[in-house]
Design an enzyme around this catalytic site. Structure first.
Site, PDB file in Angstrom:
ATOM      1  N   GLY A 151       0.819  -1.205   0.000  1.00  0.00           N
ATOM      2  CA  GLY A 151       0.000   0.000   0.000  1.00  0.00           C
ATOM      3  C   GLY A 151       0.853   1.256   0.000  1.00  0.00           C
ATOM      4  N   GLU A 153      -8.102  -6.941 -27.875  1.00  0.00           N
ATOM      5  CA  GLU A 153      -7.583  -7.900 -26.898  1.00  0.00           C
ATOM      6  C   GLU A 153      -6.405  -8.693 -27.491  1.00  0.00           C
ATOM      7  OE1 GLU A 153      -7.746  -8.265 -23.883  1.00  0.00           O
ATOM      8  OE2 GLU A 153      -7.298 -10.341 -23.416  1.00  0.00           O
ATOM      9  N   LYS A 200      -2.661  -8.642 -25.795  1.00  0.00           N
ATOM     10  CA  LYS A 200      -1.961  -9.860 -25.387  1.00  0.00           C
ATOM     11  C   LYS A 200      -0.565  -9.889 -26.012  1.00  0.00           C
ATOM     12  CE  LYS A 200      -3.977 -11.320 -22.494  1.00  0.00           C
ATOM     13  NZ  LYS A 200      -5.059 -10.557 -22.176  1.00  0.00           N
ATOM     14  N   HIS A 246      -8.918   5.488 -42.511  1.00  0.00           N
ATOM     15  CA  HIS A 246      -8.810   6.860 -42.009  1.00  0.00           C
ATOM     16  C   HIS A 246      -7.423   7.158 -41.440  1.00  0.00           C
ATOM     17  CE1 HIS A 246     -13.029   7.466 -42.767  1.00  0.00           C
ATOM     18  NE2 HIS A 246     -13.285   6.322 -42.151  1.00  0.00           N
TER      19      HIS A 246
HETATM   20  C1  F6R Z   1      -4.074  -7.965 -19.431  1.00  0.00           C
HETATM   21  C2  F6R Z   1      -4.505  -7.848 -18.050  1.00  0.00           C
HETATM   22  C3  F6R Z   1      -4.851  -6.500 -17.532  1.00  0.00           C
HETATM   23  C4  F6R Z   1      -6.050  -6.571 -16.569  1.00  0.00           C
HETATM   24  C5  F6R Z   1      -6.287  -5.203 -15.938  1.00  0.00           C
HETATM   25  C6  F6R Z   1      -7.491  -5.216 -15.014  1.00  0.00           C
HETATM   26  O1  F6R Z   1      -3.842  -9.289 -19.778  1.00  0.00           O
HETATM   27  O2  F6R Z   1      -4.571  -8.812 -17.337  1.00  0.00           O
HETATM   28  O3  F6R Z   1      -5.082  -5.597 -18.563  1.00  0.00           O
HETATM   29  O4  F6R Z   1      -7.165  -7.000 -17.282  1.00  0.00           O
HETATM   30  O5  F6R Z   1      -5.148  -4.816 -15.212  1.00  0.00           O
HETATM   31  O6  F6R Z   1      -7.328  -6.120 -13.972  1.00  0.00           O
HETATM   32  P1  F6R Z   1      -8.562  -6.610 -13.112  1.00  0.00           P
HETATM   33  O7  F6R Z   1      -9.440  -7.408 -13.990  1.00  0.00           O
HETATM   34  O8  F6R Z   1      -7.955  -7.415 -11.994  1.00  0.00           O
HETATM   35  O9  F6R Z   1      -9.254  -5.375 -12.611  1.00  0.00           O
END
Ligand code: F6R
Length: 636
Positions: A112, A505, A509, A528
């Site tokens: 934190g 997506e 990845k 565009h």
């Molecule tokens: C990409 C990935 C991140 C999460 C993002 C949100 O593969 O894992 O983009 O999707 O950081 O994370 P959550 O779903 O835990 O809020």
């Protein structure tokens, strides 16, 4: 100048009190928590009136090596451990946790940010305390030591009076601002670990004559599946004898007990080279688990926790979806389904942007927050903003009892099981399923869809695990293609309608795993501007919509394929079985089973996950822990 490294913002922490070797328990726990950060790691073990401490920059393996080399030899049963993801400043040995008080008696780990650290540090320095790191955490170690000296009279004894460390922690916490999970041990309190939490996760594992503290149950799941989620602003003390929970002022509290439904095998690689491969393979099961038991006998969709009335949902006149990264892409798909099925306007926002543009929200706005971890700070802040504006909040989340569902009015849990690889795969597919269910639930409550219509879509959804399984069975050519394209300078992804978020997506990845330039575009946007990126041989993945759906969509995408082909692109089409129209124009066709258009992202995304994973492995990258990233992003 007072510049502390507020660098402990997103970390894994674990503590143990019992009869086993704390070192072993803590290191095993850290191994399972490494997904939360892997910039440095450290342990502190209470052994015969001294603290044994070892900490190292870099991955956990560096710490393990140092422990082996330095003859760190203890079988003592009390200890804490930490794995860190740095947000500011270099991750060094000096800034790694644990941090120790000047008298060498207290060790502290922290997840934190302590926002008033500058003031506290100044105050401590004025009292003669010399700091040995640049972190905010170190303040807590010194404050605890000072509290103990001031309030503990039994100086003649070599052990601290019972409860003294917890009492000191409570007094210190009353002075802290910000977000924190803290664990502390004291050289003179063998057998005791004390923890505290505010705005950051902490769970207790309850074994037989042994207790655990961790940011996530994965850290102790091999020992016990009985857990207690601490509430906000609580302090906990564990020992072999039990667990005591209070608030920051000493009033007894209970926390929230639960049984963990998955076991240790779910957190292991299970024979796969990477967690990511295992998690890709688990997708049919994850989709099926998320769908299971959602329809009541009367055909209504059931959410998990609903603190909203049907009337509240009938009053909804606008939906906002907030999420980050992959979860945001799930939200983009959800928009098509929710608007189509409910006829309520739906907007999708990056959670990190949401509250800063002052969105128009009121009681009749439904904000859907999507998050695998349930701890993503950007999404949590968006939820809090929505609640302040009196909007209703529904969470879609994979982590039981995490902050986002706890603060929401309703929750639908995805049942993906633990996702360990940093890149999200099975969580994404289950988020899609959950979004479809939310869309159907809204449509039903508002009387736009009858039970039999909802059941018909659920029936289609129930075919999806088999469809995903079928895709997984045909991935060898995709892996081959990945190996042949691993040297490409750039890869583009295009799609229309729900194929557009799939393209985004696919690009995300590839970026995060292979560190390659990759971009996703709405296919219609290419002309565009982005079409200028296409050079001879540039690989372009095209997510082709079903020809059985809205014909115009399919025809338009075929035209887009021709446009990029004419500029030299190497076209890789992801197309439905039986779609012959793509063949003349594509260099490679990856077939996916026929599905209704709205549900097609569930199958079309899978080859893109496999592709990115294989490219990354071919390029020699750490697939499960890509550079610069962490699984749970608990900073804004
Ligand atoms: C990409 C990935 C991140 C999460 C993002 C949100 O593969 O894992 O983009 O999707 O950081 O994370 P959550 O779903 O835990 O809020």
């Amino acid at each position: 100048m007072l510049t502390a490294l507020r660098s402990q913002a997103m970390c894994g922490i674990v503590g143990y009190a019992g009869a086993r070797s704390a070192l072993e328990v803590v290191l095993n726990g850290l191994r399972r928590l490494e997904y939360r950060g892997y910039d440095s790691a450290g342990v502190a073990i209470v052994d015969g009136g001294v603290l044994q401490i070892e900490k190292r920059a870099g991955k956990l393996s560096n710490l393990e090596k140092a422990i082996a080399e330095n003859g760190f030899d203890t079988s003592a049963g009390t200890g804490i451990g930490h794995t860190r993801w740095a947000t500011h400043g270099a991750p060094t040995d000096r800034n790694a946790h644990p941090h120790v008080s000047v008298d060498g008696r207290v060790a502290v780990i922290h997840n934190g940010i302590i926002e008033n650290f500058a003031k506290l540090r100044l105050e401590l320095e004025e009292r003669g305390v010399e700091f040995s790191s640049d972190t905010d955490t170190e303040c807590v170690a010194h404050l605890l030591a000072l509290e103990l000296t001031t309030h503990t009279s039994a100086q003649d004894s070599t052990t601290l009076p019972e409860g003294a460390l917890a009492a000191a922690m409570r007094r210190v916490c009353q002075r802290l601002e910000g977000a924190f999970t803290l664990l502390a041990v004291h050289a003179d309190a063998p057998g005791v670990v004390v923890g505290a939490r505010r705005n950051s996760p902490l769970v207790v594992g309850c074994g037989d004559g042994e207790y655990f503290l961790a940011s996530d149950v994965a850290a102790f799941i091999e020992h016990t599946r009985e857990a207690i989620e601490l509430g906000q602003d609580q302090v906990v003390e564990i020992s072999a004898a039990g667990v005591t929970i209070t608030d920051f002022f000493g009033t007894p509290a209970t926390g929230n007990s639960f049984h963990v439904a998955w076991d240790v095998s779910a957190a292991e690689k299970g024979g796969y080279d990477y967690f990511m491969l295992k998690e890709i393979a688990e997708q049919p099961q994850a989709v099926a688990d998320t769908l299971r038991g959602r329809l009541t006998e009367t055909g209504e969709i059931m959410l998990d926790e609903v603190r909203l009335s049907d009337q509240d949902l009938r009053d909804v006149d606008k939906v906002f979806i907030v999420a980050c990264g992959t979860a945001y892409h799930a939200g983009l798909v959800a928009k098509y389904a929710i608007e189509h099925w409910t006829r309520i306007p739906c907007e999708v926002e990056l959670a990190s942007e949401f509250r800063y543009r002052d969105p128009v929200l009121d009681r009749s706005t439904l904000v859907v927050a999507i998050s695998q971890s349930g701890e993503t700070m950007d999404t949590l802040m968006a939820v809090r903003h929505a609640k302040e504006q009196k909007a209703r909040v529904l969470a879609i989340c994979n982590t039981n009892g995490s902050s986002i569902p706890r603060e929401s009015d309703a929750v639908l849990y995805t049942h993906a099981g633990p996702e360990i690889a940093v890149a999200s795969t099975k969580a994404f597919l289950t988020q899609l399923v959950a979004c479809y269910l939310v869309g159907l639930h809204l449509a039903q409550v508002r009387g736009i869809k009858y039970a039999d219509e909802v059941a018909a879509v659920v029936e289609q959804l129930q075919q999806m695990p088999a469809a995903v399984e079928a895709v997984l069975g045909t991935m060898e050519p995709v892996r081959e293609l990945a190996r042949s394209l691993a040297g490409s300078p750039s890869v583009l992804f295009i799609g229309r309608h729900v194929g557009y978020p799939v393209a985004l997506e696919g690009a995300l990845k590839l970026k995060e795993l292979a560190y390659m330039h990759a971009e996703g575009f709405a296919a219609g946007e290419l002309k565009h501007g982005p079409i200028a990126l296409i050079d001879k041989g540039t690989p372009v993945f095209v997510v082709v919509p079903s020809p059985r759906g809205r014909g115009v969509l399919h025809d338009k995408v075929i035209s887009n394929i021709q446009e990029v082909r004419a500029r030299g692109a190497r076209v890789i089409a992801i197309a439905e079985e039986g779609d012959a129209a793509v063949e003349p124009f594509a260099d490679h066709v990856i077939r996916v089973p026929r599905t209704p258009t709205l549900l097609s992202p569930l199958v079309a995304t899978v080859p893109l996950q496999v592709f990115a994973c294989e490219v990354a492995a071919t390029r020699g990258h750490d697939v499960d822990q890509p550079r610069n990233l962490a699984k749970s992003v608990t900073v804004e």
